[in-house]
Design an enzyme around this catalytic site. Structure first.
Site, PDB file in Angstrom:
ATOM      1  N   PHE A   1     -12.006  -1.313   4.777  1.00 17.86           N
ATOM      2  CA  PHE A   1     -10.996  -0.573   5.536  1.00 17.86           C
ATOM      3  C   PHE A   1     -11.006  -0.978   7.013  1.00 17.86           C
ATOM      4  O   PHE A   1     -11.766  -0.432   7.815  1.00 17.86           O
ATOM      5  CB  PHE A   1     -11.247   0.926   5.403  1.00 17.86           C
ATOM      6  CG  PHE A   1     -10.642   1.547   4.175  1.00 17.86           C
ATOM      7  CD1 PHE A   1     -10.552   0.854   2.994  1.00 17.86           C
ATOM      8  CD2 PHE A   1     -10.160   2.846   4.216  1.00 17.86           C
ATOM      9  CE1 PHE A   1      -9.998   1.424   1.865  1.00 17.86           C
ATOM     10  CE2 PHE A   1      -9.597   3.434   3.097  1.00 17.86           C
ATOM     11  CZ  PHE A   1      -9.511   2.725   1.911  1.00 17.86           C
TER      12      PHE A   1
ATOM     13  N   ASP B   1       0.852  -1.189   0.000  1.00 20.64           N
ATOM     14  CA  ASP B   1       0.000   0.000   0.000  1.00 20.64           C
ATOM     15  C   ASP B   1       0.888   1.238   0.000  1.00 20.64           C
ATOM     16  O   ASP B   1       1.165   1.840   1.031  1.00 20.64           O
ATOM     17  CB  ASP B   1      -0.895  -0.023   1.248  1.00 20.64           C
ATOM     18  CG  ASP B   1      -2.086   0.917   1.138  1.00 20.64           C
ATOM     19  OD1 ASP B   1      -2.431   1.324   0.011  1.00 20.64           O
ATOM     20  OD2 ASP B   1      -2.680   1.230   2.185  1.00 20.64           O
TER      21      ASP B   1
ATOM     22  N   LYS C   1      -9.552   2.327  -9.120  1.00 24.02           N
ATOM     23  CA  LYS C   1     -10.140   2.465  -7.786  1.00 24.02           C
ATOM     24  C   LYS C   1     -11.226   3.532  -7.798  1.00 24.02           C
ATOM     25  O   LYS C   1     -11.024   4.643  -8.292  1.00 24.02           O
ATOM     26  CB  LYS C   1      -9.075   2.859  -6.765  1.00 24.02           C
ATOM     27  CG  LYS C   1      -8.255   1.707  -6.252  1.00 24.02           C
ATOM     28  CD  LYS C   1      -7.200   2.168  -5.260  1.00 24.02           C
ATOM     29  CE  LYS C   1      -7.743   2.346  -3.882  1.00 24.02           C
ATOM     30  NZ  LYS C   1      -6.657   2.652  -2.903  1.00 24.02           N
TER      31      LYS C   1
ATOM     32  N   GLU D   1      -6.449   5.363  -8.532  1.00 16.80           N
ATOM     33  CA  GLU D   1      -7.725   5.900  -8.071  1.00 16.80           C
ATOM     34  C   GLU D   1      -8.249   7.062  -8.922  1.00 16.80           C
ATOM     35  O   GLU D   1      -7.496   7.968  -9.289  1.00 16.80           O
ATOM     36  CB  GLU D   1      -7.588   6.370  -6.621  1.00 16.80           C
ATOM     37  CG  GLU D   1      -8.909   6.659  -5.948  1.00 16.80           C
ATOM     38  CD  GLU D   1      -8.850   6.406  -4.453  1.00 16.80           C
ATOM     39  OE1 GLU D   1      -9.770   6.857  -3.754  1.00 16.80           O
ATOM     40  OE2 GLU D   1      -7.911   5.751  -3.974  1.00 16.80           O
TER      41      GLU D   1
ATOM     42  N   THR E   1     -13.198   1.095  -3.196  1.00 18.98           N
ATOM     43  CA  THR E   1     -12.493   1.484  -1.985  1.00 18.98           C
ATOM     44  C   THR E   1     -13.396   2.264  -1.041  1.00 18.98           C
ATOM     45  O   THR E   1     -14.560   2.502  -1.347  1.00 18.98           O
ATOM     46  CB  THR E   1     -11.230   2.292  -2.367  1.00 18.98           C
ATOM     47  OG1 THR E   1     -10.427   2.517  -1.214  1.00 18.98           O
ATOM     48  CG2 THR E   1     -11.602   3.624  -3.015  1.00 18.98           C
TER      49      THR E   1
END
Length: 315
Positions: free
Chosen positions: A171, A16, A125, A89, A149
């Site tokens: 998350f 990440d 994303k 993203e 996400t």
């Protein structure tokens, strides 16, 4: 054997980070980025030549396209190092605009193609709002794989599965943060650790449901606060982990026990659920944690996108 190597026996490990110089040491399969991670990376001196190279040649373009070119360049460099996929993203400010998300996603894919990247190695994303999920549904139908996400609620996961998205990123750490803050002085860290962590429990519930009903959407736990959360999800399809926590796992010797088991999930007694738009919005609204964390996450990513724009504008 290190805990990192042991974890890789059960779960695909994902890095990440936007800082691709960190990737070699951990040998992840995939990598994920977001505006906050790219913002951190572009401010490091070692990336100044790359940033100047991308932005120095794009001054005539609109700001949003210059941003996308910079983000795609980082993604392309990451793909030179890892064997798998990178997640890139869409601007979080488009989280409630299905058509704008589609347009931006297709441009990101076109930019990757221009870089010579096999776009099967790219996941777009998108925030798991209703509008984002509908955009992802359309993108998947167009052959563009997506990663949904900012996912905090079971209804978000189910809606993503019904849209046949490639992957979701629940998350863990941000769910943990919310419950810990709500409990205040009454929070018992030891009692709520490991498999009792509320973020871990959320992902485990989604995993059980998906595997029970044979849903092909991949589950990638994200946003970890500590190694205990990671180890409690050994067996999840994928886990995306920050470099700091990857380093902790890599320097700690020890066995890792599988915690999530698809075969066990198939034997569970579960009811199938489905959400139309009204039902989805009501279920999300009924979940105070998910409502607050989704809004907070979009605001934070949007704020970092603005900061990244300010850097881009200097060139």
């Amino acid at each position: 054997m290190t805990q990192l190597d042991a974890l890789k026996q059960y779960t695909t490990v994902v890095a990440d980070t936007g800082d691709f110089h960190q990737l070699q040491a951990f040998q992840p399969q995939d990598a994920t980025t977001n505006p906050s991670l790219i913002l951190k990376a572009v401010q490091k001196p070692e990336y100044a030549p790359l940033v100047a190279d991308v932005l120095g040649n794009t001054r005539a373009l609109a700001l949003d396209e210059r941003m996308d070119r910079l983000i795609v360049r980082f993604g392309s460099e990451i793909l030179r190092i890892i064997p798998g996929r990178v997640s890139t993203e869409v601007d979080a400010r488009l989280s409630f605009d299905t058509n704008a998300t589609l347009t931006r996603a297709e441009r990101l894919i076109a930019l990757y193609q221009a870089e010579g990247v096999d776009t099967r190695r790219v996941l777009i994303k998108v925030a798991a709002t209703w509008e984002g999920i509908q955009a992802a549904r359309e993108l998947e139908q167009r052959g563009i794989s997506t990663n949904l996400t900012l996912l905090f609620a079971f209804c978000q996961a189910v809606a993503c599965a019904e849209a046949k998205v490639q992957l979701i990123s629940p998350f863990v750490g941000r769910i943990y943060d919310w419950y810990k803050k709500q409990a205040g002085a009454n929070w018992d860290e030891a009692a709520r650790a490991g498999v009792n962590d509320p973020g871990v429990q959320s992902v485990a519930g989604i995993f059980e449901y998906f595997k029970h009903f044979g849903i092909r959407t991949e589950i990638m736990g994200a946003s970890f606060r500590n190694v205990g959360q990671i180890l409690a999800l050994a067996g999840c399809d994928l886990l995306t982990i920050s470099p700091d926590l990857l380093e902790q796992l890599a320097r700690t010797e020890g066995a890792v026990t599988r915690q999530l088991d698809a075969d066990a999930a198939k034997a569970a007694r579960l009811d199938h659920v489905s959400y139309d738009e009204a039902q989805f919005r009501y279920a999300l609204n009924a979940d105070a944690m998910a409502t607050e964390k989704l809004a907070e996450g979009i605001r934070a990513f949007a704020a970092d996108a603005v900061k990244l724009e300010q850097i881009v504008n200097r060139f």
